[in-house]
Write an enzyme that holds these catalytic residues in place. Structure first.
Site, PDB file in Angstrom:
ATOM      1  N   GLU A  38     -38.588 -31.651   6.279  1.00 18.28           N
ATOM      2  CA  GLU A  38     -37.783 -32.059   5.129  1.00 18.28           C
ATOM      3  C   GLU A  38     -37.904 -30.961   4.064  1.00 18.28           C
ATOM      4  OE1 GLU A  38     -39.123 -35.723   3.502  1.00 18.28           O
ATOM      5  OE2 GLU A  38     -39.118 -36.788   5.414  1.00 18.28           O
ATOM      6  N   ASP A  85     -40.759 -39.063  -7.625  1.00 22.34           N
ATOM      7  CA  ASP A  85     -41.778 -38.079  -7.256  1.00 22.34           C
ATOM      8  C   ASP A  85     -43.036 -38.260  -8.094  1.00 22.34           C
ATOM      9  OD1 ASP A  85     -39.955 -37.050  -5.526  1.00 22.34           O
ATOM     10  OD2 ASP A  85     -39.470 -35.280  -6.715  1.00 22.34           O
TER      11      ASP A  85
END
Length: 264
Positions: free
Chosen positions: A48, A59
């Site tokens: 990824e 995040d």
């Protein structure tokens, strides 16, 4: 190349697939490419590539720090696509993980076409749901790209059914509530979430958020089709300014994780 090929190969080996994440452009564009290639060589089955974004609501601090350094250096979507092209050239299925706004800004059809031309396998969209992602689903289908959406412990059975039906490649099971980040223990919510997803789909289900070592990878690999690792890889690069030391740490971690998914 669809990521389903990597999952099929892993299943043939009676193990889970190892999926590794790093943001493009960290510690530099070429440095990220070298790091991702090292992860491939050491045992990652799927890669990824993160697209750095200025408002990364999901995040954790580790990934945010790396992405901010990339943004400060001027890294953009073209750099992400160059990274995808370099990693996909290894023959490893390579995805982009991105928030939806940058894709909209770039142009949905243009993004799909350019990702395909770079050899990318598809897109993971953590903040886009299938019921609001019709434009992306159409573009992805037109270009034969994988569409990977997220399910979470809070997802209703109805949403899990709807989301998994829209996925191609694998289903991303976010195993913990909250932002990303390596954790000392895996979430006890992961197993039930995977079981709920597997009850309604034959698409592989991979677990992400929190895995940081081979023992945790083995635990998740005992019930999931794939183990996704991100923050632990990023931490290797944040902790080592010396390039050779950083690549050595990445290789050692990948090897530990790869042994873990096989041990299960």
């Amino acid at each position: 190349m669809s990521v389903s090929i990597a999952f099929e190969k892993a299943r043939a080996d009676d193990r889970a697939a190892l999926v590794g994440y790093l943001p493009a452009g960290f510690p530099s564009v070429d440095g990220a490419i070298d790091a991702l290639r090292a992860m491939v060589e050491a045992g990652c089955d799927v890669i990824e590539v993160g697209l750095p974004y200025s408002d990364p609501v999901m995040d954790g601090p580790t990934v945010q720090a790396a992405a901010q350094r990339a943004l400060d250096a001027g890294v953009g979507t073209r750099d992400v696509l160059r990274t995808v092209e370099a990693v996909a050239a290894t023959g490893t299925p390579t995805l982009v993980m991105t928030y939806w706004n940058p894709v909209q800004r770039y142009g949905i059809e243009r993004f799909a076409a350019d990702l395909t031309n770079a050899g990318g396998a598809g897109l993971i969209t953590p903040d886009l749901t299938p019921d609001s992602g019709g434009a992306w689903i159409a573009a992805a289908d037109a270009h034969d790209l994988d569409k990977i959406f997220l399910v979470a412990p809070s997802s209703t059975d109805e949403r899990i059914t709807m989301t998994t039906a829209a996925c191609r490649g694998f289903v991303y099971a976010a195993a913990v509530m909250g932002v990303t980040g390596a954790r000392a223990t895996t979430s006890d919510l992961a197993g039930p979430l995977v079981a709920r997803a597997k009850a309604v789909t034959d698409t592989p289900v991979a677990v992400g958020l929190g895995v940081s070592n081979g023992d945790q990878a083995a635990e998740i690999a005992s019930y999931a089709d794939g183990v996704i690792v991100g923050s632990a890889f990023v931490r290797c690069l944040l902790d080592h300014d010396d390039t050779s030391q950083a690549l050595g740490a990445l290789t050692a971690l990948t090897d530990d994780l790869a042994r873990g998914v096989r041990r299960a």
